[in-house]
Design an enzyme around this catalytic site. Structure first.
Site, PDB file in Angstrom:
ATOM      1  N   SER A  24       0.849  -1.191   0.000  1.00 47.69           N
ATOM      2  CA  SER A  24       0.000   0.000   0.000  1.00 47.69           C
ATOM      3  C   SER A  24       0.880   1.235   0.000  1.00 47.69           C
ATOM      4  O   SER A  24       2.023   1.189   0.446  1.00 47.69           O
ATOM      5  CB  SER A  24      -0.861   0.022   1.255  1.00 47.69           C
ATOM      6  OG  SER A  24      -0.043   0.242   2.393  1.00 47.69           O
ATOM      7  N   ASP A  25       0.336   2.337  -0.492  1.00 47.94           N
ATOM      8  CA  ASP A  25       0.978   3.604  -0.178  1.00 47.94           C
ATOM      9  C   ASP A  25       0.856   3.774   1.340  1.00 47.94           C
ATOM     10  O   ASP A  25       0.047   3.102   1.994  1.00 47.94           O
ATOM     11  CB  ASP A  25       0.339   4.771  -0.929  1.00 47.94           C
ATOM     12  CG  ASP A  25       1.274   5.984  -0.960  1.00 47.94           C
ATOM     13  OD1 ASP A  25       2.223   6.033  -0.135  1.00 47.94           O
ATOM     14  OD2 ASP A  25       1.081   6.889  -1.789  1.00 47.94           O
ATOM     15  N   TRP A  26       1.699   4.645   1.884  1.00 50.17           N
ATOM     16  CA  TRP A  26       1.810   4.741   3.346  1.00 50.17           C
ATOM     17  C   TRP A  26       0.496   5.245   3.956  1.00 50.17           C
ATOM     18  O   TRP A  26       0.157   6.411   3.856  1.00 50.17           O
ATOM     19  CB  TRP A  26       2.997   5.625   3.697  1.00 50.17           C
ATOM     20  CG  TRP A  26       4.285   4.877   3.906  1.00 50.17           C
ATOM     21  CD1 TRP A  26       5.146   5.028   4.964  1.00 50.17           C
ATOM     22  CD2 TRP A  26       4.872   3.854   3.094  1.00 50.17           C
ATOM     23  NE1 TRP A  26       6.201   4.146   4.839  1.00 50.17           N
ATOM     24  CE2 TRP A  26       6.069   3.426   3.724  1.00 50.17           C
ATOM     25  CE3 TRP A  26       4.494   3.231   1.896  1.00 50.17           C
ATOM     26  CZ2 TRP A  26       6.888   2.419   3.193  1.00 50.17           C
ATOM     27  CZ3 TRP A  26       5.310   2.231   1.372  1.00 50.17           C
ATOM     28  CH2 TRP A  26       6.476   1.843   2.018  1.00 50.17           C
ATOM     29  N   GLY A  27      -0.250   4.314   4.524  1.00 53.20           N
ATOM     30  CA  GLY A  27      -1.516   4.686   5.144  1.00 53.20           C
ATOM     31  C   GLY A  27      -2.717   4.526   4.228  1.00 53.20           C
ATOM     32  O   GLY A  27      -3.809   4.979   4.561  1.00 53.20           O
TER      33      GLY A  27
END
Ligand code: BGC
Length: 750
Positions: A231-234
């Site tokens: 995932s992208d961060w968050g």
């Protein structure tokens, strides 16, 4: 300890352990499982340099990373149109990552520059998906050759920073397949990145992180991706749902392992899916351990030189009324004005921010060129904070007055563009435009050098200048590259990867950017960038693919040769000037007659050729089926229609030098006919048409279609066959079903 091969280990792991392995250990590491020999690996930004946070450094701190070479961000590097150079930069990045014990470098970013306003355009390659795909693939190949995984990002349709974590992108499938996905597709299918990073946004209502269609059906089933999706961060909201969609690793460390375990226990999440995610993590670890040379120290000087070379190829000469190149022997008569010459802006802000190993400013490079005596003919001219400073302007004007030539460094200060927000206009700051006006009023010999990540409007002021060198953000060695280009020690060879519009309001997404109430509609559909400007024949400041050189090139001898699986486009480019220089011939394909709306032409091939004075070279570019295809939303596949295609070879999308026609036989795949296909679609179908004609002819008198009044026939042409059954004696639902079945049975499978 080296871990065993992945398939051996997974069955022995507890559910809790497996769940833990599908998120990070912290901000930058994966979880280790020492009992199973599973090591933790480190992930780091990307893309144009390493942003390895020092141990103990705060996760978000952007200025706190280990020094690394800052290569030109994609806005610059992409403008080189040089695949070999980008691969070499990728190798250098991989070497630095490996030397620092980093296993995954978070790049490349290949989102399409949909609007010039997107704050992160500097991190992306182009408005054109073919170009972004070819260049991104070279980057991935380079990095991964060193045993460091690339993470292709941000998948997908992440084309704005406004509301990036929530925005719902409403976009039709054809537009996705033709514009927003092909760069990812090309890189996955030609360079096999070991990881892909999903984006934050939603696509047609579903978060990318939970989008099974995107992460599994398209990415894995259609394209054959065999790596790990992180995932992208968050970006993950619901870990079990993300896992079920095909997302393997939630970053950074996230709570919710128990939720994952509970989802398996309740049957909400298939345990095989969890196992597969863990296997993919182990495959990633295997790949990074088993590929490439052992880590070695990166050579900072050699990488700085490579950054300088890359910067030299990244700058684009937009305008030159004979002023450039400047003569080195006239060095003493040149004034340098503008804070950027002393304090270069060489990278963008946000997660890609690198702490450089060193930085060359233009003033430093001029000092070196002048033999080492500190460069005195400099005036800052303006303040970065945008406020007017009459004293600085007066000082600059005085210097301009007593100099023969002025090089004026203008651009967007750091605060004007960044990851995290979008611009609201494309103008240079007013205090800089006022300076330009004052300086050009006293000295007409002005060359402007620009520093900016997103394009800026030039139309209001460019006539006051004699030259414009678009320097983008050029990385840590940009200053020396610019000076070499200004003084002809290097010949400009960058080309625009994005159209520079006359006005912001001319741009295709203008009425649909950045959306409202959490929704953005991609209303311009496939007509992004030059596809829009060229199809509508709108005036532009500078077209896609444009860039000047200090030499001239001629194109000749276009030959089109169909082979079994491609069309070979062959032509010759000659350097007709008196200096060595590089040309970027571009091949555009135009579907002359199409049953669907298509852009007037699309880039499908290019080359970069370095030619000595007088030298000419033959180039061959292969166009495969995809170069001619459009995505049919109805058929849900790529379709190549039979008919003429014009092959255009040029120096920009608006400077076509050669053209020829190719009659394509089409892909030979017949469209699917159903009861809801219209009468005209039935008649146009080589199997369905005669069958229907026959059925109608054998019906009662009223059904003799060939004798029907032409106006009535025209009115009926768009009617679905099923609907017609209600009006036409002799037609019936059963007959329609029978016809559909007969056509299906007789149609060869693709
Ligand atoms: C960015 C990514 C980046 C990640 C880690 C995110 O906010 O969108 O591009 O790789 O942070 O820093």
């Amino acid at each position: 300890m080296a871990h065993q091969t992945h398939s051996d280990v997974v069955p022995g792991l507890s559910r809790a352990r497996k769940a833990a392995l599908t998120t990070g250990a912290d901000f930058w590491h994966t979880v280790a499982a020492p009992e199973a020999g599973i090591a933790s690996i480190m992930l780091t930004d990307g893309p144009h340099g390493l942003r390895k946070q020092s141990e103990g450094g705060d996760a978000l701190g952007l200025g706190d990373s280990v020094p690394a070479t800052c290569f030109p961000p994609a806005v610059g590097l992409g403008s080189s149109w040089n695949v070999g150079l980008i691969r070499t930069v990728g190798i250098a990045l991989g070497t630095e990552a490996r030397a620092q014990g980093v296993s995954v470098l978070l790049g490349p970013g290949v989102n399409i520059r949909r609007s010039p306003l997107c704050g992160r355009n500097f991190e992306y390659y182009s408005e054109d998906p073919y170009l972004a795909g070819v260049l991104g693939a070279a980057w991935v190949q380079g990095v991964q050759s060193r045993g460091v995984a690339a993470s292709l990002k941000h998948f997908a349709a992440n084309n704005q920073e406004t509301d990036r974590m929530r925005i719902d992108v409403r976009v039709d499938e054809r537009t996705l397949r033709e514009i927003y996905l092909p760069a990812f597709e090309r890189i996955v299918t030609t360079a096999a990145p070991w990881t892909v990073m999903c984006s934050y946004n939603r696509i047609n209502g579903t978060y990318a992180s939970e989008n099974r269609w995107l992460l599994t059906e398209v990415l894995r089933d259609d394209w054959g991706f065999d790596g790990l999706v992180m995932s992208d961060w968050g970006a993950v909201n619901d870990r079990p749902r993300a896992l079920a969609a095909g997302l393997d690793l939630t970053m950074p460390a996230a709570a919710g392992d128990e939720r994952v375990v509970a989802a398996v226990e309740s049957g909400e999440l298939d345990e095989a899916t969890l196992d597969e995610a863990v296997r993919r993590l182990l495959t990633l670890i295997d790949r990074t351990e088993r590929t490439g040379e052992p880590p070695s120290d990166a050579d900072a000087d050699a990488h700085h030189d490579l950054a300088a070379l890359a910067a030299t190829e990244s700058a684009v000469l937009l305008r030159n009324e004979g002023l450039l190149p400047l003569d080195v022997t006239d060095l003493d008569s040149v004034a340098v004005i503008g804070e950027f010459a002393r304090t270069p802006r060489f990278q963008g802000s946000g997660s890609s921010q690198v702490v450089p190993t060193r930085v060359d400013s233009a003033v430093d490079a001029l000092t070196a060129l002048g033999g080492g005596t500190a460069w005195a003919r400099f005036a800052p001219g303006f303040r970065f904070d945008g406020t007017a400073d009459p004293d600085l302007v007066a000082e600059a004007v005085a210097l301009a007055e007593k100099s023969r030539t002025v090089v004026l460094f203008l651009g967007l200060p750091t605060e004007f563009e960044s990851e995290g927000f979008d611009r609201t206009d494309i103008d240079l700051p007013a205090n800089q435009l006022a300076l330009l006006e004052a300086v050009t009023a006293v000295n007409p010999r002005v060359a402007v050098v620009l520093s900016n990540g997103g394009v800026v409007a030039l139309s209001g002021w460019q006539d006051r200048t004699q030259a414009i060198l678009e320097g983008w953000l050029l990385g840590q060695a940009g200053g020396s590259a610019i000076v070499n280009l200004l003084f002809g020690l290097a010949n400009p060879s960058g080309r625009l990867t994005e159209t520079i519009p006359v006005r912001l309001s001319d741009t295709p997404s203008h009425l649909n950017f950045p959306g409202a109430d959490g929704v953005v509609v991609y209303g311009e559909r496939i007509h992004v960038g030059y596809r829009w400007f060229d199809t509508l024949d709108l005036p532009v400041a500078y077209p896609f693919g444009f860039g000047l050189s200090y030499t001239t090139f001629e194109y000749s001898d276009l030959v089109l040769t169909p082979t079994e699986d491609a069309l070979e486009v062959t032509f010759t480019v000659a350097n007709t000037g008196d200096r060595a220089g590089a040309e970027v011939p571009q091949v555009y394909v135009r579907d002359v007659e199409s049953t669907v709306d298509r852009p007037v032409h699309e880039l499908k091939g290019f080359a970069k050729l370095l030619l000595a004075p007088g030298e000419s070279r033959m180039v061959t570019i292969r166009l495969d089926d995809r170069a001619f295809a459009y995505w049919s939303s109805r058929e849900r596949r790529w379709v190549v229609e039979a008919g003429d295609f014009e092959i255009r070879v040029g120096a920009s999308s608006r400077d076509i030098r050669l053209a020829g026609t190719f009659a394509s036989p089409g892909d030979g795949v017949l469209p699917t006919l159903t009861g809801m296909s219209s009468l005209s679609e039935w008649f146009a179908h080589p199997i369905g048409g005669p069958l229907l004609m026959q059925a109608l002819a054998s019906g009662t008198d009223g059904a003799r279609f060939d004798t029907v009044d032409p106006l009535v026939a025209k009115m009926a042409a768009g009617t679905p066959l099923t609907k017609l059954a209600a009006f036409v004696p002799g037609m019936s639902g059963d007959l329609v079903d029978e016809l559909v079945e007969t056509v299906r049975a007789r149609t060869p499978r693709p």
